[in-house]
Design a protein around this motif. Structure first.
Motif, PDB file in Angstrom:
ATOM      1  N   SER A  12       0.812  -1.213   0.000  1.00 38.60           N
ATOM      2  CA  SER A  12       0.000   0.000   0.000  1.00 38.60           C
ATOM      3  C   SER A  12       0.847   1.266   0.000  1.00 38.60           C
ATOM      4  O   SER A  12       1.926   1.312   0.598  1.00 38.60           O
ATOM      5  N   ASN A  13       0.325   2.299  -0.657  1.00 40.74           N
ATOM      6  CA  ASN A  13       0.964   3.614  -0.615  1.00 40.74           C
ATOM      7  C   ASN A  13       0.989   4.168   0.805  1.00 40.74           C
ATOM      8  O   ASN A  13       1.784   5.059   1.114  1.00 40.74           O
ATOM      9  N   HIS A  14       0.117   3.640   1.674  1.00 41.05           N
ATOM     10  CA  HIS A  14       0.011   4.147   3.038  1.00 41.05           C
ATOM     11  C   HIS A  14       0.984   3.465   4.000  1.00 41.05           C
ATOM     12  O   HIS A  14       0.950   3.744   5.201  1.00 41.05           O
ATOM     13  N   ALA A  15       1.832   2.585   3.473  1.00 43.10           N
ATOM     14  CA  ALA A  15       2.834   1.936   4.319  1.00 43.10           C
ATOM     15  C   ALA A  15       3.957   2.926   4.617  1.00 43.10           C
ATOM     16  O   ALA A  15       4.520   3.526   3.696  1.00 43.10           O
ATOM     17  N   SER A  16       4.275   3.098   5.875  1.00 39.65           N
ATOM     18  CA  SER A  16       5.303   4.061   6.270  1.00 39.65           C
ATOM     19  C   SER A  16       6.687   3.433   6.363  1.00 39.65           C
ATOM     20  O   SER A  16       7.685   4.128   6.541  1.00 39.65           O
ATOM     21  N   ALA A  17       6.753   2.115   6.245  1.00 38.60           N
ATOM     22  CA  ALA A  17       8.039   1.411   6.310  1.00 38.60           C
ATOM     23  C   ALA A  17       8.070   0.343   5.225  1.00 38.60           C
ATOM     24  O   ALA A  17       7.040  -0.002   4.643  1.00 38.60           O
ATOM     25  N   LYS A  18       9.260  -0.175   4.937  1.00 34.26           N
ATOM     26  CA  LYS A  18       9.398  -1.196   3.895  1.00 34.26           C
ATOM     27  C   LYS A  18       8.522  -2.399   4.197  1.00 34.26           C
ATOM     28  O   LYS A  18       7.885  -2.968   3.300  1.00 34.26           O
ATOM     29  N   CYS A  19       8.473  -2.790   5.454  1.00 34.31           N
ATOM     30  CA  CYS A  19       7.638  -3.914   5.867  1.00 34.31           C
ATOM     31  C   CYS A  19       7.392  -3.816   7.371  1.00 34.31           C
ATOM     32  O   CYS A  19       8.346  -3.665   8.146  1.00 34.31           O
ATOM     33  N   ARG A  20       6.147  -3.872   7.770  1.00 36.72           N
ATOM     34  CA  ARG A  20       5.836  -3.867   9.201  1.00 36.72           C
ATOM     35  C   ARG A  20       4.468  -4.492   9.435  1.00 36.72           C
ATOM     36  O   ARG A  20       3.623  -4.512   8.545  1.00 36.72           O
ATOM     37  N   GLU A  21       4.277  -4.999  10.631  1.00 34.09           N
ATOM     38  CA  GLU A  21       3.002  -5.611  10.990  1.00 34.09           C
ATOM     39  C   GLU A  21       2.160  -4.611  11.751  1.00 34.09           C
ATOM     40  O   GLU A  21       2.642  -3.956  12.681  1.00 34.09           O
ATOM     41  N   VAL A  22       0.914  -4.462  11.327  1.00 32.49           N
ATOM     42  CA  VAL A  22      -0.024  -3.578  12.012  1.00 32.49           C
ATOM     43  C   VAL A  22      -1.284  -4.373  12.316  1.00 32.49           C
ATOM     44  O   VAL A  22      -1.450  -5.502  11.841  1.00 32.49           O
ATOM     45  N   SER A  23      -2.174  -3.795  13.108  1.00 36.40           N
ATOM     46  CA  SER A  23      -3.423  -4.468  13.456  1.00 36.40           C
ATOM     47  C   SER A  23      -4.595  -3.510  13.315  1.00 36.40           C
ATOM     48  O   SER A  23      -4.472  -2.320  13.628  1.00 36.40           O
ATOM     49  N   VAL A  24      -5.689  -4.027  12.804  1.00 37.93           N
ATOM     50  CA  VAL A  24      -6.961  -3.306  12.805  1.00 37.93           C
ATOM     51  C   VAL A  24      -7.907  -4.168  13.618  1.00 37.93           C
ATOM     52  O   VAL A  24      -8.294  -5.248  13.196  1.00 37.93           O
ATOM     53  N   LYS A  25      -8.197  -3.693  14.825  1.00 34.86           N
ATOM     54  CA  LYS A  25      -8.917  -4.477  15.800  1.00 34.86           C
ATOM     55  C   LYS A  25      -8.129  -5.765  16.051  1.00 34.86           C
ATOM     56  O   LYS A  25      -6.980  -5.715  16.443  1.00 34.86           O
ATOM     57  N   ASN A  26      -8.693  -6.948  15.752  1.00 36.94           N
ATOM     58  CA  ASN A  26      -7.958  -8.192  15.991  1.00 36.94           C
ATOM     59  C   ASN A  26      -7.347  -8.781  14.723  1.00 36.94           C
ATOM     60  O   ASN A  26      -6.805  -9.886  14.752  1.00 36.94           O
ATOM     61  N   GLN A  27      -7.440  -8.046  13.607  1.00 37.87           N
ATOM     62  CA  GLN A  27      -6.899  -8.541  12.352  1.00 37.87           C
ATOM     63  C   GLN A  27      -5.467  -8.051  12.143  1.00 37.87           C
ATOM     64  O   GLN A  27      -5.205  -6.860  12.104  1.00 37.87           O
TER      65      GLN A  27
END
Length: 206
Positions: free
Chosen positions: A109-124
């Motif tokens: 995504s264009n909205h990624a602030s790093a080359k690769c990172r794990e994020v969460s939306v609620k429990n996903q």
């Protein structure tokens, strides 16, 4: 003021991100305004900084948002604009070339602030990657395809020819052109060329 703004700019059951709101108030006051509307039952809270206006439903409590809807809206597309695509095992599963259902959704995504990172939306959980070039509604499909071919053999369960047929069908359905591939393939490893010719995918391009 806030409710009128939301009703004018958002549909029912559409994710509302506090960070997207453009009103002449401080962040503290804006969050307080959201809290008041939520406490009054005029909007609903999905997660931290994410709200929505419930649509009518026969079900008690109305319709709720799903994490997958919010993820798609936040990182992939909204308002006819495309800013990302599903990748890795997530996309491979959507195409049917693997039966593995990933626990973590993979997205570029264009909205990624790093080359690769794990994020969460609620429990996903989401594995978010930065794209090799800016993603738009005109190029997302070819970038998604080339990204898949980058690690093609890794995703296929067993039948390589069947996987190639499914990908060929996708190429024809989407209408990916050979000129599109030529424009972006240089951004990916040389092995992508290998998979295109090994699986005869070049016959599927418009």
């Amino acid at each position: 003021m806030l409710l009128e703004y939301l009703q004018k700019n958002y549909k029912e059951n559409e994710p509302i991100f506090v960070s997207d709101i453009d009103l002449p108030v401080t962040d503290t006051n804006l969050r307080q305004m959201f809290k008041v509307l939520c406490d009054n039952g005029q909007i609903s809270r999905f997660d931290t900084g994410i709200y929505y206006m419930k649509g009518a439903s026969r079900l008690k409590g109305g319709i709720s948002l799903s994490a997958s809807e919010v993820v798609k809206y936040k990182y992939i597309s909204r308002n006819a604009q495309v800013s990302g695509y599903y990748s890795g095992y997530t996309f491979a599963n959507q195409l049917g070339i693997t039966t593995q259902i990933p626990y973590t959704i993979e997205i570029v995504s264009n909205h990624a602030s790093a080359k690769c990172r794990e994020v969460s939306v609620k429990n996903q959980k989401i594995m978010l990657r930065r794209p090799r070039t800016e993603i738009t509604k005109d190029n997302y499909s070819v970038l998604q395809l080339l990204d898949l071919l980058k690690d093609f053999e890794q995703y296929v369960d067993d039948d390589m020819s069947m996987a190639a047929e499914r990908i060929s069908a996708y190429i024809r359905q989407i209408g990916i052109r050979r000129t599109d591939v030529d424009e972006y393939i240089g951004l990916f490893p040389d092995r992508v060329y290998k998979y295109i010719y090994k699986t005869r995918l070049y016959n599927a391009f418009a």
